[in-house]
Motif scaffolding. Structure first.
Motif, PDB file in Angstrom:
ATOM      1  N   SER A 154       0.883   6.264  19.880  1.00  0.00           N
ATOM      2  CA  SER A 154       0.691   7.371  18.939  1.00  0.00           C
ATOM      3  C   SER A 154       1.846   7.456  17.940  1.00  0.00           C
ATOM      4  O   SER A 154       1.639   7.755  16.754  1.00  0.00           O
ATOM      5  N   GLU A 155       3.067   7.176  18.386  1.00  0.00           N
ATOM      6  CA  GLU A 155       4.211   7.188  17.480  1.00  0.00           C
ATOM      7  C   GLU A 155       4.117   6.072  16.448  1.00  0.00           C
ATOM      8  O   GLU A 155       4.471   6.260  15.281  1.00  0.00           O
ATOM      9  N   ALA A 156       3.641   4.910  16.885  1.00  0.00           N
ATOM     10  CA  ALA A 156       3.463   3.789  15.957  1.00  0.00           C
ATOM     11  C   ALA A 156       2.411   4.125  14.907  1.00  0.00           C
ATOM     12  O   ALA A 156       2.569   3.802  13.717  1.00  0.00           O
ATOM     13  N   GLN A 157       1.339   4.791  15.331  1.00  0.00           N
ATOM     14  CA  GLN A 157       0.296   5.176  14.386  1.00  0.00           C
ATOM     15  C   GLN A 157       0.814   6.236  13.408  1.00  0.00           C
ATOM     16  O   GLN A 157       0.528   6.159  12.206  1.00  0.00           O
ATOM     17  N   ASP A 158       1.566   7.208  13.912  1.00  0.00           N
ATOM     18  CA  ASP A 158       2.132   8.238  13.021  1.00  0.00           C
ATOM     19  C   ASP A 158       3.102   7.621  12.024  1.00  0.00           C
ATOM     20  O   ASP A 158       3.142   8.023  10.849  1.00  0.00           O
ATOM     21  N   PHE A 159       3.898   6.674  12.490  1.00  0.00           N
ATOM     22  CA  PHE A 159       4.839   5.995  11.588  1.00  0.00           C
ATOM     23  C   PHE A 159       4.081   5.248  10.494  1.00  0.00           C
ATOM     24  O   PHE A 159       4.460   5.284   9.317  1.00  0.00           O
ATOM     25  N   ALA A 160       2.990   4.597  10.877  1.00  0.00           N
ATOM     26  CA  ALA A 160       2.200   3.832   9.906  1.00  0.00           C
ATOM     27  C   ALA A 160       1.542   4.743   8.881  1.00  0.00           C
ATOM     28  O   ALA A 160       1.396   4.369   7.714  1.00  0.00           O
ATOM     29  N   LEU A 161       1.140   5.950   9.301  1.00  0.00           N
ATOM     30  CA  LEU A 161       0.503   6.878   8.365  1.00  0.00           C
ATOM     31  C   LEU A 161       1.464   7.301   7.250  1.00  0.00           C
ATOM     32  O   LEU A 161       1.028   7.699   6.171  1.00  0.00           O
ATOM     33  N   LYS A 162       2.760   7.210   7.510  1.00  0.00           N
ATOM     34  CA  LYS A 162       3.742   7.595   6.497  1.00  0.00           C
ATOM     35  C   LYS A 162       4.317   6.402   5.736  1.00  0.00           C
ATOM     36  O   LYS A 162       4.784   6.559   4.607  1.00  0.00           O
ATOM     37  N   ASN A 163       4.280   5.215   6.364  1.00  0.00           N
ATOM     38  CA  ASN A 163       5.000   4.079   5.785  1.00  0.00           C
ATOM     39  C   ASN A 163       4.145   2.853   5.511  1.00  0.00           C
ATOM     40  O   ASN A 163       4.640   1.907   4.900  1.00  0.00           O
ATOM     41  N   SER A 164       2.901   2.867   5.970  1.00  0.00           N
ATOM     42  CA  SER A 164       2.051   1.692   5.743  1.00  0.00           C
ATOM     43  C   SER A 164       1.831   1.464   4.253  1.00  0.00           C
ATOM     44  O   SER A 164       1.661   2.398   3.472  1.00  0.00           O
ATOM     45  N   TYR A 165       1.806   0.187   3.858  1.00  0.00           N
ATOM     46  CA  TYR A 165       1.640  -0.150   2.451  1.00  0.00           C
ATOM     47  C   TYR A 165       0.275   0.302   1.925  1.00  0.00           C
ATOM     48  O   TYR A 165       0.169   0.805   0.809  1.00  0.00           O
ATOM     49  N   SER A 166      -0.763   0.119   2.716  1.00  0.00           N
ATOM     50  CA  SER A 166      -2.103   0.495   2.261  1.00  0.00           C
ATOM     51  C   SER A 166      -2.249   2.004   2.147  1.00  0.00           C
ATOM     52  O   SER A 166      -2.861   2.514   1.200  1.00  0.00           O
ATOM     53  N   VAL A 167      -1.684   2.756   3.104  1.00  0.00           N
ATOM     54  CA  VAL A 167      -1.764   4.222   3.035  1.00  0.00           C
ATOM     55  C   VAL A 167      -0.967   4.743   1.845  1.00  0.00           C
ATOM     56  O   VAL A 167      -1.391   5.670   1.145  1.00  0.00           O
ATOM     57  N   LYS A 168       0.191   4.136   1.579  1.00  0.00           N
ATOM     58  CA  LYS A 168       0.976   4.531   0.404  1.00  0.00           C
ATOM     59  C   LYS A 168       0.171   4.311  -0.870  1.00  0.00           C
ATOM     60  O   LYS A 168       0.219   5.119  -1.803  1.00  0.00           O
ATOM     61  N   GLY A 169      -0.568   3.197  -0.903  1.00  0.00           N
ATOM     62  CA  GLY A 169      -1.378   2.914  -2.088  1.00  0.00           C
ATOM     63  C   GLY A 169      -2.426   3.981  -2.332  1.00  0.00           C
ATOM     64  O   GLY A 169      -2.605   4.447  -3.468  1.00  0.00           O
ATOM     65  N   THR A 170      -3.136   4.408  -1.286  1.00  0.00           N
ATOM     66  CA  THR A 170      -4.145   5.460  -1.445  1.00  0.00           C
ATOM     67  C   THR A 170      -3.495   6.805  -1.756  1.00  0.00           C
ATOM     68  O   THR A 170      -4.096   7.641  -2.437  1.00  0.00           O
ATOM     69  N   ASP A 171      -2.267   7.012  -1.266  1.00  0.00           N
ATOM     70  CA  ASP A 171      -1.565   8.256  -1.588  1.00  0.00           C
ATOM     71  C   ASP A 171      -1.216   8.301  -3.079  1.00  0.00           C
ATOM     72  O   ASP A 171      -1.331   9.354  -3.721  1.00  0.00           O
ATOM     73  N   TYR A 172      -0.821   7.167  -3.633  1.00  0.00           N
ATOM     74  CA  TYR A 172      -0.553   7.107  -5.075  1.00  0.00           C
ATOM     75  C   TYR A 172      -1.842   7.363  -5.864  1.00  0.00           C
ATOM     76  O   TYR A 172      -1.832   8.050  -6.894  1.00  0.00           O
ATOM     77  N   ASP A 173      -2.954   6.798  -5.382  1.00  0.00           N
ATOM     78  CA  ASP A 173      -4.245   7.034  -6.047  1.00  0.00           C
ATOM     79  C   ASP A 173      -4.592   8.521  -6.033  1.00  0.00           C
ATOM     80  O   ASP A 173      -5.141   9.052  -7.010  1.00  0.00           O
ATOM     81  N   LEU A 174      -4.285   9.191  -4.916  1.00  0.00           N
ATOM     82  CA  LEU A 174      -4.569  10.621  -4.803  1.00  0.00           C
ATOM     83  C   LEU A 174      -3.710  11.419  -5.783  1.00  0.00           C
ATOM     84  O   LEU A 174      -4.194  12.379  -6.411  1.00  0.00           O
ATOM     85  N   GLN A 175      -2.453  11.024  -5.941  1.00  0.00           N
ATOM     86  CA  GLN A 175      -1.588  11.706  -6.909  1.00  0.00           C
ATOM     87  C   GLN A 175      -2.118  11.539  -8.336  1.00  0.00           C
ATOM     88  O   GLN A 175      -2.097  12.477  -9.139  1.00  0.00           O
TER      89      GLN A 175
END
Length: 456
Positions: free
Chosen positions: A32-53
């Motif tokens: 669960s900690e690895a998944q939480d870390f990925a939700l904040k630092n994963s390259y693909s999630v960061k990309g969708t976060d930029y799209d949302l901004q």
């Protein structure tokens, strides 16, 4: 002296690097900690976060288009060579007479412009009614919702990918441990057989066979070690952590497998509308409905108001801002109405195209609904099969290990042959590989079932 200083520096930095390497802090992660870390630092999630901004900024861009638009303009002109125009002969002779010059039949050329000119003005535009703008503001909000849905889907996918990579590391470590234990057994057995052979109690064939088993175990151990290294790199990349950083996994394989072995999967409370793929298709359908409205809005009139305030001057002074230079004011207030009358069926055709596309998306939504139900049914069956296969392969691996241990005892007592021992060892290794694969299949089947249930 220079050589001594150089040697001291080399030793100092070498010790510093060694100390730094020894004191490098590892990071520890549960699943669960690895998944939480990925939700904040994963390259693909960061990309969708930029799209949302970007989508949030797009909403304001669309809204701002309907607010007052104010523009300022200014210019300064130096007429290097003034243009001249001919005066009629009658007017020219009047001017000549006033100047005391003789009359003539030739026209007189004069310039009506001055050397320098300048102007400055402000224009204000305001939409009063625009159907496309009204639809556009609604579409911007739908676009924002679609970006949120895409971000949620990306987060689900990254949690799935992290879980699979996490499982692969644990399974690879379990496999490495078993192969290492088997190598130690073969090393010990080889020493015993070589001692028996030197004293004439064993044949050279037995020694060669055990040595071959030992060498195969060494190869398998090297492969298992590389598998761990590769799996860790994949996990760290998926999490968005530096692949050179040291990490440790705190979950054990048993702590993740045991709850799945006893769980009885259920799908009675499944609601397809909660699945992210269904949400995305529904949002796309809303967006398409707005596209239809946008095409229909082309039939409506556009009404806007504008106001312009301007100041201008023309002078022979190069500095048009001097107090002696007069500036003249002008202002305009107006309204503009535009309305389409006839387009030879172009607008009607565009509306029909968007309506057909809406029907296509409706069909895709129905297909998505059925596809999600199909995936859930398949993942449910796969989980049940994986549970059954895991139990069988787990028991099979234990049985093969017992057979191998007994055969090894018989071999030490001279009852069994080295060929039989080698065959039983291979049988144990194959059974263990099947157990490892079924373990990974069980874990991945559970994560796929949770994903299909929208519980990931």
């Amino acid at each position: 002296m220079k050589n001594i200083l150089l040697l001291i520096l080399v030793i100092f930095f070498g010790l510093s690097y060694q100390t730094q390497a020894q004191t490098e802090v590892k990071e520890y992660f549960s699943l669960s900690e690895a998944q939480d870390f990925a939700l904040k630092n994963s390259y693909s999630v960061k990309g969708t976060d930029y799209d949302l901004q970007v989508a949030r900024k797009k909403v304001w861009e669309t809204i701002a288009d309907g607010l007052p638009q104010i523009d300022f303009s200014a210019d300064y002109t130096n007429n290097l060579k003034l243009s001249k125009s001919p005066l009629p002969v009658e007017f020219a002779n009047v001017i000549r007479a006033m100047s005391g010059e003789p009359t003539s039949d030739e026209p007189m050329f004069v310039s009506f412009a001055q050397q320098y000119s300048g102007s400055a003005g402000i224009t204000v535009n305001q939409k009063i009614f625009d159907g496309s703008y009204i639809v556009g503001t609604m579409a911007a909000k739908v676009y924002l919702q679609l970006s949120k849905d895409q971000k949620e889907k990306s987060e689900i996918e990254i949690k799935d990918a992290v879980a699979q990579a996490y499982y692969t590391v644990l399974v690879a470590k379990e496999n490495y441990k078993t192969i290492k234990d088997n190598l130690e057994i073969n090393e010990k057995l080889l020493k015993e057989i070589e001692a028996y052979y030197e004293n004439g109690f064993r044949e050279e064939l037995d020694v060669d066979q055990i040595r071959l088993n030992r060498n195969n175990a060494k190869t398998n151990l090297s492969d298992a070690k590389r598998a761990i290294r590769t799996a860790l790199i994949v996990l760290k990349f998926t999490m968005g952590i530096d692949v050179d950083k040291q990490i440790e996994l705190t979950n054990t394989l048993a702590s993740l497998v045991d709850p799945i072995r006893s769980v009885i999967p259920a799908i009675s409370t499944y609601d397809v509308s909660n699945h992210i793929d269904y949400k995305i298709m529904s949002t796309q359908l809303k967006a398409q409905d707005l596209l239809i409205k946008n095409e229909q809005a082309a039939y409506l009139p556009n009404i806007s108001a504008f106001y312009t305030y301007n100041k201008n001057t023309s002078t022979d002074y190069s500095n048009v801002l001097k107090s002696e230079v007069p500036w003249f004011n002008s202002s305009i207030l107006g309204f503009k109405v535009s309305m389409p009358i006839f387009s030879a069926g172009k607008r009607r055709s565009r509306v029909k195209q968007q309506k057909i596309e809406y029907l296509n998306l409706e069909n895709n939504l129905l297909m998505t609904e059925q596809n999600l139900k199909k995936d859930l049914s398949i993942s449910f069956s796969n989980l049940l099969n994986a549970q059954e296969k895991y139990e069988n392969d787990s028991e099979g691996s234990k049985i093969a290990k017992r057979i191998y241990d007994r055969t090894r005892i018989k071999f030490n007592e001279g009852i069994s042959t080295s060929t039989e021992l080698s065959e039983n060892e291979k049988q144990y290794i194959d059974a263990h590989a099947a157990y490892i694969n079924s373990t990974l299949m069980l874990l991945n089947s559970k994560i796929a079932f949770d994903k299909a249930l929208s519980k990931l």
